[in-house]
Scaffold this motif. Structure first.
Motif, PDB file in Angstrom:
ATOM      1  N   VAL A 282     -26.128  -1.624 -82.066  1.00 41.51           N
ATOM      2  CA  VAL A 282     -25.176  -1.646 -83.174  1.00 41.51           C
ATOM      3  C   VAL A 282     -25.275  -0.353 -83.979  1.00 41.51           C
ATOM      4  O   VAL A 282     -24.264   0.273 -84.317  1.00 41.51           O
ATOM      5  CB  VAL A 282     -25.426  -2.871 -84.079  1.00 41.51           C
ATOM      6  CG1 VAL A 282     -24.509  -2.825 -85.304  1.00 41.51           C
ATOM      7  CG2 VAL A 282     -25.217  -4.164 -83.299  1.00 41.51           C
ATOM      8  N   ASP A 283     -26.492   0.049 -84.291  1.00 42.80           N
ATOM      9  CA  ASP A 283     -26.685   1.234 -85.130  1.00 42.80           C
ATOM     10  C   ASP A 283     -26.200   2.501 -84.435  1.00 42.80           C
ATOM     11  O   ASP A 283     -25.601   3.377 -85.073  1.00 42.80           O
ATOM     12  CB  ASP A 283     -28.162   1.375 -85.492  1.00 42.80           C
ATOM     13  CG  ASP A 283     -28.383   2.466 -86.532  1.00 42.80           C
ATOM     14  OD1 ASP A 283     -27.808   2.357 -87.637  1.00 42.80           O
ATOM     15  OD2 ASP A 283     -29.104   3.436 -86.236  1.00 42.80           O
ATOM     16  N   ALA A 284     -26.430   2.626 -83.134  1.00 43.91           N
ATOM     17  CA  ALA A 284     -25.997   3.821 -82.404  1.00 43.91           C
ATOM     18  C   ALA A 284     -24.479   3.963 -82.438  1.00 43.91           C
ATOM     19  O   ALA A 284     -23.941   5.060 -82.611  1.00 43.91           O
ATOM     20  CB  ALA A 284     -26.498   3.765 -80.962  1.00 43.91           C
ATOM     21  N   TYR A 285     -23.771   2.862 -82.279  1.00 41.65           N
ATOM     22  CA  TYR A 285     -22.310   2.893 -82.305  1.00 41.65           C
ATOM     23  C   TYR A 285     -21.812   3.249 -83.702  1.00 41.65           C
ATOM     24  O   TYR A 285     -20.973   4.147 -83.872  1.00 41.65           O
ATOM     25  CB  TYR A 285     -21.764   1.534 -81.876  1.00 41.65           C
ATOM     26  CG  TYR A 285     -20.265   1.522 -81.621  1.00 41.65           C
ATOM     27  CD1 TYR A 285     -19.761   1.700 -80.339  1.00 41.65           C
ATOM     28  CD2 TYR A 285     -19.362   1.328 -82.656  1.00 41.65           C
ATOM     29  CE1 TYR A 285     -18.391   1.687 -80.098  1.00 41.65           C
ATOM     30  CE2 TYR A 285     -17.995   1.312 -82.426  1.00 41.65           C
ATOM     31  CZ  TYR A 285     -17.518   1.492 -81.138  1.00 41.65           C
ATOM     32  OH  TYR A 285     -16.156   1.486 -80.920  1.00 41.65           O
ATOM     33  N   LEU A 286     -22.340   2.572 -84.729  1.00 47.51           N
ATOM     34  CA  LEU A 286     -21.884   2.822 -86.091  1.00 47.51           C
ATOM     35  C   LEU A 286     -22.270   4.215 -86.573  1.00 47.51           C
ATOM     36  O   LEU A 286     -21.549   4.819 -87.382  1.00 47.51           O
ATOM     37  CB  LEU A 286     -22.449   1.765 -87.042  1.00 47.51           C
ATOM     38  CG  LEU A 286     -21.939   0.337 -86.843  1.00 47.51           C
ATOM     39  CD1 LEU A 286     -22.561  -0.594 -87.876  1.00 47.51           C
ATOM     40  CD2 LEU A 286     -20.421   0.274 -86.926  1.00 47.51           C
ATOM     41  N   ALA A 287     -23.372   4.747 -86.078  1.00 47.68           N
ATOM     42  CA  ALA A 287     -23.789   6.095 -86.478  1.00 47.68           C
ATOM     43  C   ALA A 287     -22.750   7.123 -86.032  1.00 47.68           C
ATOM     44  O   ALA A 287     -22.417   8.053 -86.775  1.00 47.68           O
ATOM     45  CB  ALA A 287     -25.150   6.426 -85.875  1.00 47.68           C
ATOM     46  N   LEU A 288     -22.238   6.965 -84.820  1.00 47.61           N
ATOM     47  CA  LEU A 288     -21.219   7.891 -84.334  1.00 47.61           C
ATOM     48  C   LEU A 288     -19.934   7.728 -85.137  1.00 47.61           C
ATOM     49  O   LEU A 288     -19.290   8.710 -85.513  1.00 47.61           O
ATOM     50  CB  LEU A 288     -20.946   7.645 -82.849  1.00 47.61           C
ATOM     51  CG  LEU A 288     -19.854   8.530 -82.219  1.00 47.61           C
ATOM     52  CD1 LEU A 288     -20.268   9.994 -82.282  1.00 47.61           C
ATOM     53  CD2 LEU A 288     -19.593   8.128 -80.784  1.00 47.61           C
ATOM     54  N   VAL A 289     -19.551   6.486 -85.416  1.00 44.94           N
ATOM     55  CA  VAL A 289     -18.351   6.224 -86.202  1.00 44.94           C
ATOM     56  C   VAL A 289     -18.458   6.879 -87.574  1.00 44.94           C
ATOM     57  O   VAL A 289     -17.516   7.502 -88.070  1.00 44.94           O
ATOM     58  CB  VAL A 289     -18.142   4.701 -86.357  1.00 44.94           C
ATOM     59  CG1 VAL A 289     -17.051   4.393 -87.371  1.00 44.94           C
ATOM     60  CG2 VAL A 289     -17.805   4.079 -85.011  1.00 44.94           C
ATOM     61  N   GLU A 290     -19.636   6.748 -88.190  1.00 45.94           N
ATOM     62  CA  GLU A 290     -19.841   7.282 -89.536  1.00 45.94           C
ATOM     63  C   GLU A 290     -19.882   8.803 -89.541  1.00 45.94           C
ATOM     64  O   GLU A 290     -19.379   9.446 -90.469  1.00 45.94           O
ATOM     65  CB  GLU A 290     -21.149   6.717 -90.104  1.00 45.94           C
ATOM     66  CG  GLU A 290     -21.394   7.061 -91.570  1.00 45.94           C
ATOM     67  CD  GLU A 290     -22.643   6.392 -92.107  1.00 45.94           C
ATOM     68  OE1 GLU A 290     -22.588   5.841 -93.217  1.00 45.94           O
ATOM     69  OE2 GLU A 290     -23.683   6.422 -91.412  1.00 45.94           O
ATOM     70  N   SER A 291     -20.450   9.402 -88.509  1.00 45.36           N
ATOM     71  CA  SER A 291     -20.631  10.856 -88.490  1.00 45.36           C
ATOM     72  C   SER A 291     -19.365  11.604 -88.095  1.00 45.36           C
ATOM     73  O   SER A 291     -19.208  12.769 -88.430  1.00 45.36           O
ATOM     74  CB  SER A 291     -21.764  11.232 -87.530  1.00 45.36           C
ATOM     75  OG  SER A 291     -21.401  10.937 -86.185  1.00 45.36           O
ATOM     76  N   ASP A 292     -18.446  10.964 -87.370  1.00 48.16           N
ATOM     77  CA  ASP A 292     -17.230  11.633 -86.901  1.00 48.16           C
ATOM     78  C   ASP A 292     -16.044  10.683 -87.056  1.00 48.16           C
ATOM     79  O   ASP A 292     -15.344  10.365 -86.097  1.00 48.16           O
ATOM     80  CB  ASP A 292     -17.390  12.058 -85.437  1.00 48.16           C
ATOM     81  CG  ASP A 292     -16.859  13.459 -85.189  1.00 48.16           C
ATOM     82  OD1 ASP A 292     -16.112  13.976 -86.049  1.00 48.16           O
ATOM     83  OD2 ASP A 292     -17.175  14.040 -84.143  1.00 48.16           O
ATOM     84  N   THR A 293     -15.802  10.283 -88.302  1.00 49.09           N
ATOM     85  CA  THR A 293     -14.844   9.217 -88.590  1.00 49.09           C
ATOM     86  C   THR A 293     -13.434   9.523 -88.097  1.00 49.09           C
ATOM     87  O   THR A 293     -12.792   8.691 -87.450  1.00 49.09           O
ATOM     88  CB  THR A 293     -14.807   8.945 -90.100  1.00 49.09           C
ATOM     89  OG1 THR A 293     -16.106   8.541 -90.524  1.00 49.09           O
ATOM     90  CG2 THR A 293     -13.816   7.845 -90.427  1.00 49.09           C
TER      91      THR A 293
END
Length: 231
Positions: free
Chosen positions: A113-124
């Motif tokens: 979950v965190d890996a997916y959301l980290a990418l979403v947050e870093s390159d919205t």
């Protein structure tokens, strides 16, 4: 590459001209550079970026871009493929590098979950561009986003089979759970981005909530008059 036929009538491959190989390499490098420029334009102008903005960022014309990608859908596919590699790579690294024993499946879920959301947050904006397809005005038979979801689902299914015992060793059940987890993470990520940043929950809070739901299900939070079913 053409084939020649020898005196015995057997076809043999004609060596490829070095100039053809160099030209093909040049085209690949040019395509990669145009994808880089598109991603920069998305970050600068947002997910609704237009082709004029992309051409300006690339220092070229729309005609040249279409020469390399055929149409807007071709450019979209190329950008999606680049992000696809990042999603699959990031999630794959998280799944394979948790540093926890195989039985600690809760940590495995949280890392996914965190890996997916980290990418979403870093390159919205780039994420929005890939998911919402603003450049594409027709259905795509080969959905790049669906391909990414399938790859992540396959990774997670394999790890669930390796980490869990009992009922989860059934491949059908393990894949069903993997699909449910990946789908819920994507749906929550989309809603999370749609929420005003000032009102948005922290990534850590979202990871914890999704992990709790995946790990415990709804049973622990049902009210007394709504007992969990045992069969």
């Amino acid at each position: 590459m053409d084939d020649e036929v020898d005196h015995a009538g057997v076809a043999r491959a004609t060596p490829r001209d070095g100039r053809d190989a160099r030209w093909e390499r040049h085209r690949e490098e040019r395509r990669a550079a145009l994808v880089d420029a598109t991603i920069r334009a998305i970050r600068k102008h947002g997910a609704a970026v237009g082709m004029d903005d992309i051409a300006a960022e690339a220092g070229t014309s729309k005609t040249v871009i279409y020469r390399h990608f055929d149409d807007k859908a071709g450019l979209y596919r190329a950008v999606a493929a680049r992000i696809d590699g990042r999603v699959v790579g990031n999630v794959g690294s998280a799944l394979g590098g948790t540093g926890t024993p195989p039985g600690d499946t809760r940590e495995l879920v949280a890392s996914t979950v965190d890996a997916y959301l980290a990418l979403v947050e870093s390159d919205t904006e780039v994420y929005r561009f890939v998911v919402n397809r603003p450049l594409v005005d027709r259905p795509l038979p080969d959905d790049p986003v669906g391909g990414t979801v399938d790859q992540v689902t396959d990774q997670l299914t394999g790890l669930l089979l390796a980490s869990l015992s009992g009922a989860a060793t059934d491949p059908t059940r393990a894949r069903t759970w993997a699909i449910a987890l990946v789908g819920s993470v994507r749906a929550v990520a989309d809603d999370w981005l749609a929420t005003a940043e000032s009102e948005r929950a922290s990534r850590a809070a979202v990871v914890e909530a999704l992990t709790d739901l995946a790990w415990h299900g709804l049973a622990p939070i049902l009210s007394p008059d709504q007992p969990a079913r045992t069969h």
